[in-house]
Design an enzyme around this catalytic site. Structure first.
Site: not given
Ligand code: UT7
Length: 325
Positions: A282, A106, A252
């Protein structure tokens, strides 16, 4: 600035029918509403790159033969070996240019800007075409809800040339990398089989040849906000500026919450931070040039404005660039 995104829209509603997700989750966690996908299987990143370059060439009436060098910044080259940039350069008629691909995930576009600017500053070349392009849909697993909701396809192109007035143009670039967290956001190539990725390969089924990106989202998020902050301060301090001098920050487009964190941290108002992640998701190397193209077209950037670009991505890699437009 030239830009191109494919016509096909992959909306959150459509994703709801493909994986266990919902519009509300995606919107509140990422800010994304839809992304563009290049559906044609026989078209790769080069197609997007060529379209964005042609847009730029046409807008600025550039003679492709006057281009000395073409850099394609991408994490999704058409082929592992045989440069996408060489193919693009030939297709757009930049027959006097040499070319190569550059990969810093990225952060690729900012790495490319720094590289292109250095060639020009050295006096060796006069016109460098830099394209940030990614067909992320070609490497995404559309049954993995942790990654498939995030990424989209697109490309943006800029041409860099010498500015005689030293107080204008790219004032500084700041690049960093740190390899110890590589696994946290990665896509392995098992055929290349380097020893240190063995443990990741073991986690995969050796008979399954489809390898997809892995992202430890929370870990990446936490690192991103720290590194974004550091590298923005670095650019401001280097140029004796403060956040009040920023006309537009173009981060980004990784996650709306990352941009909002930066906005709060630097006490910037809504007009000072550009956001278009809701439309495109993204797009990796393409996100900054597409955002710049739109910001410029919509009148958010004018002559003499201070524009700050910043990125963070896999590697980890991160960087910033400060521009007086
Ligand atoms: O461009 C390169 C750099 N990349 C980034 O900067 C990405 C950085 N990270 C992020 O943007 C975020 O961490 C994400 C958008 C990828 C994820 O958001 P989050 O708030 O960190 O969610 P999480 O991974 O902590 O997941 C929370 C919950 C989980 O369920 P439990 O364990 O709480 O029951 C996941 O299983 O959300 C669940 N989950 C989803 N639910 C519905 C994960 N993906 C999804 C989804 N839809 N697509």
């Amino acid at each position: 600035i030239g830009a191109y995104v494919p016509d096909h829209i992959l909306s959150n509603q459509l994703l709801e029918t493909m994986v266990d997700t919902n519009d509300e989750w995606i919107t509140t966690r990422t800010g994304i509403k839809e992304r563009r996908i290049l559906k044609d299987k026989d078209k790769g990143t080069s197609y997007l790159a060529i379209k964005s370059a042609e847009d730029l060439i046409q807008k600025k009436n550039i003679d492709p033969k006057a281009i000395d060098m073409v850099i394609v910044a991408t994490a999704t080259p058409d082929m592992m070996v045989a440069s996408t940039a060489a193919f693009v350069a030939t297709k757009i008629g930049a027959t006097n240019a040499f070319s190569y691909d550059l990969q810093a995930a990225c952060s690729s576009f900012l790495y490319g800007m720094s590289t292109a600017a250095s060639y020009i500053e050295s006096g060796r070349y006069k016109k460098v075409l830099l394209i940030g392009a990614d067909k992320m849909s070609s490497i995404i697993d559309y049954s993995d809800r942790t990654t498939c909701i995030i990424f989209g396809d697109g490309a943006g192109a800029v041409v860099l040339s010498r500015e005689e007035n030293n107080s204008k143009g790219i004032l500084s670039t700041h690049l960093h990398s740190e390899g110890k967290h590589a696994k946290e956001l990665s896509l392995i190539s098992p055929g290349l089989g380097t020893r240190w990725v063995t443990d990741i390969i073991e986690d995969n089924d050796p008979n399954d040849e489809s390898y997809y990106p892995y992202m430890n989202g929370q870990f990446v998020f936490k690192n991103a906000v720290v590194r974004f902050t550091e590298v923005i301060y670095e650019a401001l301090n280097k140029n004796n500026l403060t956040q009040k001098d920023i006309k537009l920050l173009v981060p980004h487009q990784a996650n709306l919450r990352i941009s909002q964190f930066i906005q709060r941290k630097f006490e910037l108002n809504d007009n000072q931070v550009y956001t278009n992640i809701m439309k495109y998701g993204n797009t990796t190397a393409a996100s900054i040039p597409i955002a710049l193209a739109e910001a410029h077209q919509d009148g958010h950037i004018k002559k003499n404005d201070i524009v700050l670009l910043a990125a963070f991505g896999s590697g980890f890699t991160w960087g910033s660039a400060l521009i007086r437009w």
